[in-house]
Design a protein around this motif. Structure first.
Motif, PDB file in Angstrom:
ATOM      1  N   GLU A 158      -8.245  -3.938   4.174  1.00 41.17           N
ATOM      2  CA  GLU A 158      -8.054  -5.293   4.686  1.00 41.17           C
ATOM      3  C   GLU A 158      -6.649  -5.810   4.404  1.00 41.17           C
ATOM      4  OE1 GLU A 158     -10.599  -9.472   4.879  1.00 41.17           O
ATOM      5  OE2 GLU A 158     -11.035  -8.000   3.309  1.00 41.17           O
ATOM      6  N   TYR A 159      -6.102  -5.479   3.253  1.00 44.62           N
ATOM      7  CA  TYR A 159      -4.800  -6.017   2.847  1.00 44.62           C
ATOM      8  C   TYR A 159      -3.643  -5.169   3.376  1.00 44.62           C
ATOM      9  CZ  TYR A 159      -1.438  -8.444  -0.168  1.00 44.62           C
ATOM     10  OH  TYR A 159      -0.378  -9.195  -0.646  1.00 44.62           O
ATOM     11  N   PHE A 160      -3.775  -3.844   3.278  1.00 45.57           N
ATOM     12  CA  PHE A 160      -2.668  -2.966   3.639  1.00 45.57           C
ATOM     13  C   PHE A 160      -2.849  -2.290   5.004  1.00 45.57           C
ATOM     14  CE2 PHE A 160      -2.692  -3.023  -1.032  1.00 45.57           C
ATOM     15  CZ  PHE A 160      -1.381  -3.401  -1.288  1.00 45.57           C
ATOM     16  N   GLY A 161      -4.071  -2.269   5.510  1.00 41.96           N
ATOM     17  CA  GLY A 161      -4.314  -1.588   6.762  1.00 41.96           C
ATOM     18  C   GLY A 161      -4.553  -0.104   6.558  1.00 41.96           C
ATOM     19  N   ASP A 162      -4.509   0.636   7.632  1.00 40.61           N
ATOM     20  CA  ASP A 162      -4.784   2.074   7.596  1.00 40.61           C
ATOM     21  C   ASP A 162      -3.519   2.843   7.204  1.00 40.61           C
ATOM     22  OD1 ASP A 162      -5.910   4.545   7.854  1.00 40.61           O
ATOM     23  OD2 ASP A 162      -5.899   4.558  10.057  1.00 40.61           O
ATOM     24  N   VAL A 163      -3.329   2.971   5.905  1.00 42.14           N
ATOM     25  CA  VAL A 163      -2.163   3.696   5.383  1.00 42.14           C
ATOM     26  C   VAL A 163      -2.662   4.816   4.479  1.00 42.14           C
ATOM     27  CG1 VAL A 163      -0.619   1.720   5.546  1.00 42.14           C
ATOM     28  CG2 VAL A 163      -1.959   2.067   3.460  1.00 42.14           C
ATOM     29  N   PRO A 164      -1.901   5.904   4.345  1.00 38.56           N
ATOM     30  CA  PRO A 164      -2.360   7.047   3.538  1.00 38.56           C
ATOM     31  C   PRO A 164      -2.565   6.700   2.067  1.00 38.56           C
ATOM     32  CG  PRO A 164      -0.513   7.670   4.943  1.00 38.56           C
ATOM     33  CD  PRO A 164      -0.632   6.181   5.026  1.00 38.56           C
ATOM     34  N   SER A 165      -1.647   5.928   1.496  1.00 36.47           N
ATOM     35  CA  SER A 165      -1.725   5.613   0.066  1.00 36.47           C
ATOM     36  C   SER A 165      -1.103   4.252  -0.195  1.00 36.47           C
ATOM     37  CB  SER A 165      -1.006   6.684  -0.754  1.00 36.47           C
ATOM     38  OG  SER A 165      -0.992   6.339  -2.134  1.00 36.47           O
TER      39      SER A 165
END
Length: 408
Positions: A158-165
């Motif tokens: 929710e905060y960072f979105g779809d990111v690997p890490s």
């Protein structure tokens, strides 16, 4: 014999379809509600993530101070747990955490509701969270009041979105930025003693965790060396409570207990009112009242069915069938009816649970019909069958042969 009873029962069900529908609807609907309720309770108290060491743990969820005409109760202070509970010899560790609190944060002008809680370092050694990436903060970081955080998978997305890490990135909570150290698997809010979106070191709390009062916003988990030491740990905590000095002249007795998970989960904060007894009473009354109406309905329908078969009863008695045989037959027929309704109820409960899980009414709470739920469902069916079948069968067995034949 049972095969014949089954054939007769099916024939009777097909004879009066409306009565059959009412009977099956009452049984299946009631059973569906009870199975869904049981699945919910089983999930809430039976899911041991992340506290997989419950068999070695005792939970301290509150304290009550009582004086003449007054009483004060609630969660404990960090000082009380660290200073008094931390002085016990039996526990190998004591995990301390605050109740979760809510705040709002903003990302790209989007408001996100965030729940956060504070913990000590031992909290992460006692509880076994599944880390999807990163690791927990350690004692040194806690002592140095480093602004680090552990977040859940949902909060990451929710905060960072779809990111690997997101390790090393910063997240803002309560107007403070924290460096993310780890991401853990989600848990539902029903696990309120361990639930949060963000976990922070207690030393970064804006509250005064050094306050030496006994009341506060924290709970504790005591971890015994082995299962066999749990009772010893419990006894040591009880003895320690008796030695704790009074915080104020207004009070003369202190109550606080280190309890197993369920007792701590439903703790009322009142020494005179057991949370376990209260919950069991509420559930029992609900189940009794919920089952009473369909049971009475089944009794009345069964009496009507049996009286319609008075000629059959008269003929069978005239040819030597005993009242005991007839009672047995009608009880078996009724159990077959209720088991059929139970099967329908089981199918409906699976559908209902699937809908509830899909609707995500309580995030991360996945209900399921497990073995225990199935056993309870079977017992409920048998209870229905016996309860609604005994009285009508007894009424039927008392019919006089001549009277029964005349009523045809």
């Amino acid at each position: 014999m049972l095969k014949n009873y089954f054939k007769i029962a099916i024939a009777v069900l097909r004879r009066r379809k409306f009565f059959t529908f009412i009977s099956l609807f009452g049984i299946s609907f009631t059973l569906t509600i009870l199975l869904v309720l049981t699945a919910f309770i089983d999930k809430v108290v039976g899911d041991n993530y992340p506290d997989r060491k419950r068999d070695r743990s005792l939970y301290i969820s509150g304290i009550q101070e009582v004086g003449k005409g007054n009483s004060s109760s609630g969660p404990l202070s960090f000082y009380f747990l660290d200073h008094y509970a931390g002085s016990l010899k039996t526990p190998v560790k004591i995990g301390i955490s605050s109740l979760f609190s809510g705040t709002n944060t903003y990302v790209n002008n989007k408001k996100i509701a965030v729940n956060y809680k504070y913990t000590n370092a031992d909290y992460w050694d006692i509880l076994e969270y599944d880390f999807l990436e990163g690791k927990p903060f350690n004692k040194k970081q806690v002592d140095n009041a480093e602004k680090v955080a552990i977040i859940t998978e949902d909060m990451k997305n929710e905060y960072f979105g779809d990111v690997p890490s997101v390790i090393g990135k910063y997240i803002e909570a309560d107007n403070v930025k924290y460096r993310v150290m780890g991401v853990v698997k989600n848990e539902p809010i029903t696990s309120y003693m361990t639930y949060s979106d963000i976990y922070l070191p207690y030393t970064v709390s804006k509250g005064n965790y050094r306050d030496k009062g006994y009341r506060g916003g924290y709970m504790g988990i005591l971890l015994a060396p082995s299962k066999g030491d749990v009772q010893k740990m419990h006894n040591e905590y009880e003895q320690m409570i008796h030695r704790v000095p009074m915080e104020s002249k207004d009070f003369n007795v202190i109550y606080s207990h280190a309890n197993p998970y369920i007792s701590a989960y439903v703790n009322t904060g009142n020494e005179d009112q057991s949370g376990v007894a209260l919950v069991l009473t509420v559930i029992s009354v609900f189940v009794f009242l919920f089952m009473l109406l369909p049971t009475l309905n089944l009794v009345n329908i069964n009496i009507t069915r049996i009286m319609e078969r008075s000629s059959e009863i008269g003929v069978r008695k005239a040819f030597g069938a005993s009242s005991r045989t007839l009672v047995y037959q009608f009880i078996v027929e009724n159990i077959i009816l209720t088991l059929l309704g139970g099967l329908i109820g089981l199918v409906l409960s699976i559908i209902a649970i699937s809908i509830i899980n899909s609707a995500n009414f309580i995030p991360n709470l996945e209900l399921s019909v497990n073995f225990m739920v199935l056993i309870i469902g079977l017992l409920v069916c048998l209870f229905f069958g016996l309860l609604s079948g005994v009285y009508p069968a007894w009424r039927m067995s008392k019919l006089d042969v001549v009277t029964a034949l005349k009523e045809q």
